[in-house]
Write a protein that holds these residues in place. Structure first.
Motif, short mmCIF file in Angstrom:
data_model
loop_
_atom_site.label_atom_id
_atom_site.label_comp_id
_atom_site.label_asym_id
_atom_site.label_seq_id
_atom_site.Cartn_x
_atom_site.Cartn_y
_atom_site.Cartn_z
N GLU A 62 2.38 -67.72 2.87
CA GLU A 62 3.68 -67.48 3.16
C GLU A 62 4.72 -68.66 2.83
OE1 GLU A 62 5.30 -64.67 3.89
OE2 GLU A 62 3.35 -63.85 3.25
N LYS A 63 4.12 -69.87 2.90
CA LYS A 63 4.84 -70.97 2.80
C LYS A 63 4.89 -71.20 1.24
CE LYS A 63 6.55 -72.63 6.68
NZ LYS A 63 7.86 -72.74 6.81
N LEU A 64 3.79 -70.95 0.56
CA LEU A 64 3.77 -71.05 -0.87
C LEU A 64 5.00 -70.14 -1.63
CD1 LEU A 64 2.66 -72.07 -3.48
CD2 LEU A 64 0.84 -70.55 -3.17
N ARG A 65 4.92 -68.86 -0.95
CA ARG A 65 6.15 -67.80 -1.49
C ARG A 65 7.38 -68.63 -1.40
NH1 ARG A 65 3.62 -62.77 -2.72
NH2 ARG A 65 1.70 -62.49 -1.37
N GLU A 66 7.62 -69.10 -0.22
CA GLU A 66 8.88 -69.39 -0.06
C GLU A 66 9.47 -70.80 -0.77
OE1 GLU A 66 10.32 -72.63 3.43
OE2 GLU A 66 9.67 -70.75 4.45
N LEU A 67 8.23 -71.59 -1.10
CA LEU A 67 8.26 -72.80 -1.88
C LEU A 67 8.70 -72.08 -3.38
CD1 LEU A 67 8.18 -75.74 -2.66
CD2 LEU A 67 5.56 -75.41 -3.03
N ILE A 68 8.15 -71.20 -3.87
CA ILE A 68 8.28 -70.60 -5.30
C ILE A 68 9.69 -70.22 -5.24
CG2 ILE A 68 7.67 -68.84 -6.74
CD1 ILE A 68 4.89 -68.84 -5.80
N LEU A 69 10.29 -69.45 -4.27
CA LEU A 69 11.56 -69.11 -4.51
C LEU A 69 12.35 -70.14 -4.42
CD1 LEU A 69 12.01 -65.92 -2.20
CD2 LEU A 69 11.85 -65.88 -4.63
N GLU A 70 12.36 -71.28 -3.66
CA GLU A 70 13.41 -72.18 -3.67
C GLU A 70 13.18 -73.07 -4.84
OE1 GLU A 70 15.15 -73.22 -0.73
OE2 GLU A 70 14.70 -71.44 0.15
N LEU A 71 12.24 -73.31 -5.17
CA LEU A 71 12.01 -74.17 -6.65
C LEU A 71 12.74 -73.36 -7.91
CD1 LEU A 71 8.57 -75.45 -6.54
CD2 LEU A 71 10.36 -76.75 -6.24
N ALA A 72 12.43 -72.10 -7.75
CA ALA A 72 13.24 -71.28 -8.92
C ALA A 72 14.74 -71.33 -8.80
CB ALA A 72 12.57 -69.79 -8.64
N LEU A 73 15.17 -71.23 -7.59
CA LEU A 73 16.61 -71.37 -7.22
C LEU A 73 17.25 -72.72 -7.64
CD1 LEU A 73 16.82 -68.72 -4.65
CD2 LEU A 73 17.62 -68.60 -7.00
N ARG A 74 16.23 -73.74 -7.77
CA ARG A 74 16.77 -75.15 -7.99
C ARG A 74 16.59 -75.42 -9.42
NH1 ARG A 74 15.57 -75.03 -2.97
NH2 ARG A 74 16.28 -76.75 -1.36
N GLY A 75 16.02 -74.40 -10.30
CA GLY A 75 15.99 -74.57 -11.81
C GLY A 75 14.65 -75.40 -11.88
N LYS A 76 13.75 -75.48 -11.10
CA LYS A 76 12.66 -76.31 -11.40
C LYS A 76 11.29 -75.50 -11.74
CE LYS A 76 13.91 -79.77 -8.10
NZ LYS A 76 13.76 -80.70 -6.88
N LEU A 77 11.40 -74.15 -12.09
CA LEU A 77 10.37 -73.56 -12.59
C LEU A 77 10.40 -73.31 -13.89
CD1 LEU A 77 9.57 -70.66 -9.98
CD2 LEU A 77 8.38 -72.84 -10.08
N THR A 78 11.69 -73.35 -14.27
CA THR A 78 11.68 -73.08 -15.71
C THR A 78 12.76 -74.27 -16.84
OG1 THR A 78 13.82 -71.90 -15.34
CG2 THR A 78 11.81 -70.54 -15.70
N GLU A 79 12.52 -74.16 -17.95
CA GLU A 79 13.24 -75.29 -18.74
C GLU A 79 14.74 -74.65 -18.87
OE1 GLU A 79 11.14 -76.03 -22.12
OE2 GLU A 79 9.48 -77.14 -21.17
N GLN A 80 15.70 -75.63 -19.12
CA GLN A 80 17.08 -75.21 -19.38
C GLN A 80 17.08 -75.32 -20.92
OE1 GLN A 80 16.67 -77.28 -16.49
NE2 GLN A 80 16.64 -75.46 -15.55
N HIS A 81 17.68 -74.26 -21.43
CA HIS A 81 17.81 -74.29 -22.87
C HIS A 81 19.39 -74.48 -23.33
CE1 HIS A 81 14.03 -71.54 -23.56
NE2 HIS A 81 13.67 -72.40 -22.97
N ALA A 82 19.43 -75.30 -24.51
CA ALA A 82 20.69 -75.85 -24.86
C ALA A 82 21.47 -74.62 -25.31
CB ALA A 82 20.70 -77.05 -25.84
N GLY A 83 21.02 -73.55 -25.97
CA GLY A 83 21.68 -72.37 -26.40
C GLY A 83 22.19 -71.47 -25.37
N ASP A 84 21.68 -71.63 -24.18
CA ASP A 84 22.07 -70.46 -23.10
C ASP A 84 23.61 -70.65 -22.69
OD1 ASP A 84 19.60 -69.97 -23.00
OD2 ASP A 84 18.86 -70.96 -21.03
N GLU A 85 24.23 -69.52 -22.61
CA GLU A 85 25.69 -69.25 -22.14
C GLU A 85 25.87 -70.17 -20.69
OE1 GLU A 85 28.96 -65.99 -21.83
OE2 GLU A 85 26.89 -65.74 -20.53
N PRO A 86 26.55 -71.07 -20.60
CA PRO A 86 26.61 -71.56 -19.00
C PRO A 86 27.10 -70.55 -18.15
CG PRO A 86 27.76 -72.88 -20.96
CD PRO A 86 27.12 -71.78 -21.58
N ALA A 87 26.62 -70.93 -17.06
CA ALA A 87 26.98 -70.09 -15.92
C ALA A 87 28.36 -69.82 -15.58
CB ALA A 87 26.57 -70.49 -14.40
#
Length: 583
Positions: free
Chosen positions: A38-63
């Motif tokens: 359960e802590k691992l699931r929590e960690l995955i969500l928290e990392l995802a919402l900090r942008g630490k699970l995926t790379e940021q692409h320069a071509g993406d439209e900014p938020a």
């Protein structure tokens, strides 16, 4: 360290951190909660919402540009059933609970879609609830974000008198003990006033579900809720909580990555559950060989095999609880201590009990006992040594009496600080727990004097958890047996702790429960207890059995305490790993 490395490096920690689910009453299945996963699931969500699970692409439209497009589309959306008009954009600085990538933005939840609060159609109109459109309440929203089948369904007419949710919408419980539970809608449904809804606009529905389910958002819900007994968060506060909004293209990548990692958690969870289940089966099987042993030699052989793997077998709280139950059963079967050369024959003790009961009956203190008869082999309910005496429970006890009838005492008779009544709930681990609010005046106690308790009596629950017992001490002498209880009185030579031990075994509990009546509240018949077959050892052997059981139980408790400490340490480590990864 990458997210994948963070998971695999601490794999043993995620799968090893477990806690027992809260449960009460006999028959609880002792299931455990996989705290580490359960802590691992929590960690995955928290990392995802900090942008630490995926790379940021320069071509993406900014938020920021995405937020403007959302606002434009919302402005072009009509009011009506699809949502309510939104307030103008707040120009005050938005709080940022943690740092996010530069292409992201923090926004109030309301700026990501259309929000609304549910409504219950009039229950007076039966036609409203005569269709097949699910009507959702908090009880249908699960911890894992699923929606279960509701008891009520709406007709089209009924749906017109409530709020509607469509596939992709997000529902959040906004009142009560389950406040904050969130689910993604998979089919058209209606929902009541205890739920808030958001319909995403130009935002990935799964991404929004992740954000609302994350620890930071759930914490904000609790902090903004009012009321202590029944917490409530109104829609305005709920939709004002800010979330980190990633560029739309990155939202898709995040959803894909989270799904992959959650699937890994599912596999870890299943593997851990399978291992725990296999371990439980192994413990049951090996402990079963002890109680099924035909003689002392076979018992010794079976114990030797089990002892060789003691550390492996008894590595969970549940396995230790089963060991304790096996010890109790072996004690009741006469497998823990040897017969002493100077022990009085058990049949002599049984005869002495009967003679004393006859004398007490002659003094009009108890009823005349029935003739003493020993039971034959077909009437034995478990195996016991040949030198023990088998008899009905009524032949072992001097007296078995019930507490006062419900018509004799009511709750309005209760006072605080009077003469205490002992009900089943006051019997805790063989001792009586005082409740000063469940007592009566001395005048009322005098009316109930025939139910007065004396030192050495045993009170036993005959309702609810039948068989629960406690011994009356000097402190409780003069207190009263309450409704729903038996009073058991015995010959002075009977060790009261041996009787408690007997009533703690599965064999006796199963007999009592199996012969009780009632579904919502079990009730043990007076005659069933009298006819229960019991094997009685000599007084001397009873004392040795109780002493041996106390020694073994103390060892089990020490082992469990060490496991508790180790388990707490693993859970704290899992928490620390999560905290470290997020800072």
């Amino acid at each position: 360290m990458s997210a994948q490395e963070l998971i695999t490096k601490h794999l043993d920690l995620w799968t090893g951190a477990v806690t027992k689910r809260s449960s009460s009453g006999r028959g609880s299945n002792g299931k455990v909660e996989l705290t580490g996963v359960e802590k691992l699931r929590e960690l995955i969500l928290e990392l995802a919402l900090r942008g630490k699970l995926t790379e940021q692409h320069a071509g993406d439209e900014p938020a920021e540009q995405l937020i403007e497009r959302i606002a434009t589309q919302k402005a072009n959306t009509g009011n009506g059933k699809r949502g309510t008009p939104q307030p103008p954009k707040n120009e005050t600085p938005i709080p940022q609970p943690f740092q996010v990538p530069s292409t992201w933005a923090w926004v109030p939840l309301r700026e990501t879609g259309l929000t609304s609060t549910g409504k219950t159609p009039s229950t007076k109109n039966a036609s409203f609830f005569s269709g097949d459109i699910p009507f959702i309440g908090p009880g249908q929203v699960t911890v894992r974000g699923k929606i279960t089948k509701p008891e009520k369904s709406l007709s089209e007419e009924g749906a017109a008198h409530t709020e509607e949710a469509l596939p992709g919408d997000i529902l959040t419980v906004c009142i009560g003990g389950s406040i904050g539970k969130t689910a993604k809608v998979s089919e058209r449904c209606g929902f009541n006033q205890q739920l808030n809804k958001i319909r995403p606009i130009l935002v990935e529905s799964d991404y929004l579900f992740f954000a609302i389910s994350a620890k930071f958002f759930q914490k904000a819900i609790r902090e903004n809720a009012t009321g202590s007994a029944t917490p409530i968060i109104n829609r305005s506060k709920w939709e004002s909580i800010c979330i980190p909004l990633a560029p739309f293209a990155e939202q898709k990548r995040i959803v894909q990555k989270v799904d992959e990692l959650m699937a890994l958690c599912d596999r870890l969870e299943q593997q851990t559950s399978d291992q725990l289940e296999a371990h439980e089966t192994l413990v049951d099987t090996l402990l079963g060989t002890l109680t099924q042993s035909e003689n002392a030699t076979e018992l010794a052989d079976n114990w030797t095999r089990l002892a060789a793997h003691f550390d492996t077998l008894f590595s969970t709280k549940q396995s230790i609880d089963k060991l304790k139950q096996t010890i109790l059963q072996l004690a009741a079967m006469g497998r823990l201590v040897e017969k002493g050369s100077g022990d009085e024959p058990a049949i002599d003790l049984l005869t002495e009990i009967h003679a004393r009961k006859t004398a007490l009956a002659g003094e009009k203190r108890i009823k005349q006992p029935r003739a003493l008869t020993q039971l034959d082999n077909t009437q034995h309910s478990y195996t016991a040594p040949a030198h023990w005496a088998w008899a009905y429970f009524q032949d072992i006890a001097d007296e078995i009496s019930t507490g006062p009838f419900g018509s004799m005492i009511h709750k309005h008779d209760y006072v605080v600080g009077g003469i205490p009544l002992i009900n089943p709930s006051h019997m805790v681990k063989g001792h009586i727990k005082e409740d000063s609010s469940v007592s009566v005046t001395p005048t009322k106690a005098e009316e109930l004097s025939s139910y007065q308790l004396a030192k050495g009596d045993i009170v036993m629950a005959r309702r609810g958890e039948v068989g629960r017992c406690a011994v009356v001490t000097d402190r409780e002498t003069g207190w009263l047996c309450g409704t729903g209880s038996f009073v058991l009185r015995f010959h002075p030579a009977i060790n009261r702790q041996f009787i408690l031990l007997l009533f703690s075994t599965d064999t006796v509990r199963d007999y009592l429960t199996g012969n009780s009546v009632g579904t919502t509240m079990t009730n043990l018949n007076h005659g069933i207890l009298k006819k229960m077959p019991v094997a009685l050892p000599s007084a001397e052997e009873q004392d040795r059995i109780v002493q041996k059981v106390d020694e073994l139980m103390a060892l089990c408790d020490q082992l469990k305490e060490r496991l508790n400490q180790a388990g707490e340490t693993r859970c704290q480590l899992a928490e620390a790993v999560v905290e470290k990864a997020l800072t």
